[in-house]
Design an enzyme around this catalytic site. Structure first.
Site, PDB file in Angstrom:
ATOM      1  N   ILE A  73       0.332  -1.289 -15.838  1.00  0.00           N
ATOM      2  CA  ILE A  73       1.284  -0.786 -14.851  1.00  0.00           C
ATOM      3  C   ILE A  73       1.851  -2.034 -14.177  1.00  0.00           C
ATOM      4  O   ILE A  73       0.979  -3.103 -13.802  1.00  0.00           O
ATOM      5  CB  ILE A  73       0.516   0.089 -13.666  1.00  0.00           C
ATOM      6  CG1 ILE A  73       0.193   1.447 -14.238  1.00  0.00           C
ATOM      7  CG2 ILE A  73       1.475   0.280 -12.646  1.00  0.00           C
ATOM      8  CD1 ILE A  73      -0.435   2.204 -13.224  1.00  0.00           C
TER       9      ILE A  73
ATOM     10  N   VAL B 242       4.814  -3.472 -11.340  1.00  0.00           N
ATOM     11  CA  VAL B 242       5.895  -3.181 -10.323  1.00  0.00           C
ATOM     12  C   VAL B 242       6.376  -4.533  -9.596  1.00  0.00           C
ATOM     13  O   VAL B 242       5.270  -5.583  -9.222  1.00  0.00           O
ATOM     14  CB  VAL B 242       5.220  -2.485  -9.090  1.00  0.00           C
ATOM     15  CG1 VAL B 242       6.303  -2.218  -8.045  1.00  0.00           C
ATOM     16  CG2 VAL B 242       4.693  -1.036  -9.635  1.00  0.00           C
TER      17      VAL B 242
ATOM     18  N   GLY C 179       5.492   3.106  -3.415  1.00  0.00           N
ATOM     19  CA  GLY C 179       4.959   4.305  -4.343  1.00  0.00           C
ATOM     20  C   GLY C 179       5.267   4.488  -5.790  1.00  0.00           C
ATOM     21  O   GLY C 179       5.286   5.323  -6.375  1.00  0.00           O
ATOM     22  N   LEU C 180       5.851   3.287  -6.347  1.00  0.00           N
ATOM     23  CA  LEU C 180       6.257   3.427  -7.636  1.00  0.00           C
ATOM     24  C   LEU C 180       5.154   3.313  -8.471  1.00  0.00           C
ATOM     25  O   LEU C 180       5.174   4.104  -9.703  1.00  0.00           O
ATOM     26  CB  LEU C 180       7.205   2.251  -7.932  1.00  0.00           C
ATOM     27  CG  LEU C 180       8.353   1.821  -7.149  1.00  0.00           C
ATOM     28  CD1 LEU C 180       9.188   0.798  -7.519  1.00  0.00           C
ATOM     29  CD2 LEU C 180       9.599   3.214  -7.149  1.00  0.00           C
TER      30      LEU C 180
ATOM     31  N   GLU D 113      -8.981  -0.682 -17.782  1.00  0.00           N
ATOM     32  CA  GLU D 113      -9.637  -1.869 -17.281  1.00  0.00           C
ATOM     33  C   GLU D 113      -8.726  -2.563 -15.985  1.00  0.00           C
ATOM     34  O   GLU D 113      -7.574  -2.227 -15.945  1.00  0.00           O
ATOM     35  CB  GLU D 113      -9.740  -2.958 -18.376  1.00  0.00           C
ATOM     36  CG  GLU D 113     -10.868  -2.604 -19.321  1.00  0.00           C
ATOM     37  CD  GLU D 113     -10.290  -1.613 -20.469  1.00  0.00           C
ATOM     38  OE1 GLU D 113      -9.109  -1.425 -20.605  1.00  0.00           O
ATOM     39  OE2 GLU D 113     -11.120  -1.161 -21.152  1.00  0.00           O
TER      40      GLU D 113
ATOM     41  N   ASN E 296      -8.177  -7.270  -8.209  1.00  0.00           N
ATOM     42  CA  ASN E 296      -7.071  -6.708  -7.784  1.00  0.00           C
ATOM     43  C   ASN E 296      -7.268  -5.371  -7.029  1.00  0.00           C
ATOM     44  O   ASN E 296      -7.263  -4.118  -7.342  1.00  0.00           O
ATOM     45  CB  ASN E 296      -6.193  -6.150  -9.220  1.00  0.00           C
ATOM     46  CG  ASN E 296      -4.833  -5.820  -9.021  1.00  0.00           C
ATOM     47  OD1 ASN E 296      -4.528  -5.276  -7.974  1.00  0.00           O
ATOM     48  ND2 ASN E 296      -4.156  -5.732 -10.107  1.00  0.00           N
TER      49      ASN E 296
ATOM     50  N   TYR F 229      -6.103   3.374  -7.972  1.00  0.00           N
ATOM     51  CA  TYR F 229      -6.951   4.115  -8.987  1.00  0.00           C
ATOM     52  C   TYR F 229      -7.880   5.058  -8.331  1.00  0.00           C
ATOM     53  O   TYR F 229      -8.211   6.430  -8.889  1.00  0.00           O
ATOM     54  CB  TYR F 229      -7.624   3.203 -10.079  1.00  0.00           C
ATOM     55  CG  TYR F 229      -6.581   2.340 -10.810  1.00  0.00           C
ATOM     56  CD1 TYR F 229      -5.389   3.068 -11.318  1.00  0.00           C
ATOM     57  CD2 TYR F 229      -6.816   1.002 -11.225  1.00  0.00           C
ATOM     58  CE1 TYR F 229      -4.566   2.187 -12.008  1.00  0.00           C
ATOM     59  CE2 TYR F 229      -6.010   0.361 -11.891  1.00  0.00           C
ATOM     60  CZ  TYR F 229      -4.776   0.893 -12.295  1.00  0.00           C
ATOM     61  OH  TYR F 229      -3.706   0.149 -13.088  1.00  0.00           O
TER      62      TYR F 229
END
Length: 184
Positions: free
Chosen positions: A70, A72, A80-81, A104, A109, A116
């Site tokens: 992912i 952004v 919220g993307l 992973e 992060n 998550y």
């Protein structure tokens, strides 16, 4: 607006990769190879002008879906993307028949970990020196998609910044909890 990734998005994704992941970024050739590999589902978020703001994708092998990435753009973060893209991918994975999503994530992060965990992903392992060339460890995380889908339909999983979802609260109180707190 979320839509399926297309060939014309590859250069923009490679640029975002470099911005976000530095030395660990996928090159344009690696992005092309990844999205054209079998069993991949990728989506992008674009603004009204068609400018790519975010991207995400997973691989599905017939049982588990593996979240590959992912990303952004920095100027679009905290809007919220990533939440929207992850929700989209989880719904797609459920439609394809996936029972679980794995991923992973770098241990440092914190924004990704919070995202998550808000969705109900649980830490199931640690991969030492997984991210190269930096040698950063990664948590392996998993989410039961069927459970997430049922709770989502009931309105119990609505990730919002700083607040645990009902799924997180239940997991924290569950006697089967491993004691661990709830991608690159």
């Amino acid at each position: 607006m979320i839509r399926a990734l297309s060939e014309k998005d590859i250069a923009s994704i490679a640029t975002l990769e470099h911005e976000l992941f530095g030395a660990g970024a996928w090159s344009q050739a690696l992005v092309r190879q990844e999205i054209n590999a079998p069993a991949r589902t990728y989506a992008v978020d674009v603004d009204d002008d068609g400018t790519l703001r975010a991207y995400a994708g997973y691989w599905y092998d017939g049982d588990d879906a593996e979240l590959m990435t992912i990303g952004v753009g920095r100027q679009h973060q905290q809007q919220g993307l990533a939440t929207s893209l992850l929700r989209y991918l989880l719904k797609e994975a459920a439609l394809q028949g996936a029972h679980r999503m794995l991923l992973e994530v770098r241990v440092d992060n914190m924004a990704a970990l919070a995202l998550y965990e808000a969705f109900g992903f649980e830490r199931i392992g640690l991969r030492k020196r997984y991210y190269q060339p930096e040698g950063i460890d990664a948590y392996t995380m998993a989410l039961d998609i069927e459970r997430w889908s049922a709770l989502s339909q009931a309105g119990s999983v609505q990730p919002q910044e700083g607040q645990p979802s009902e799924m997180q609260a239940k997991r924290q109180n569950d006697s089967m909890d491993t004691g661990l707190e709830g991608n690159r």
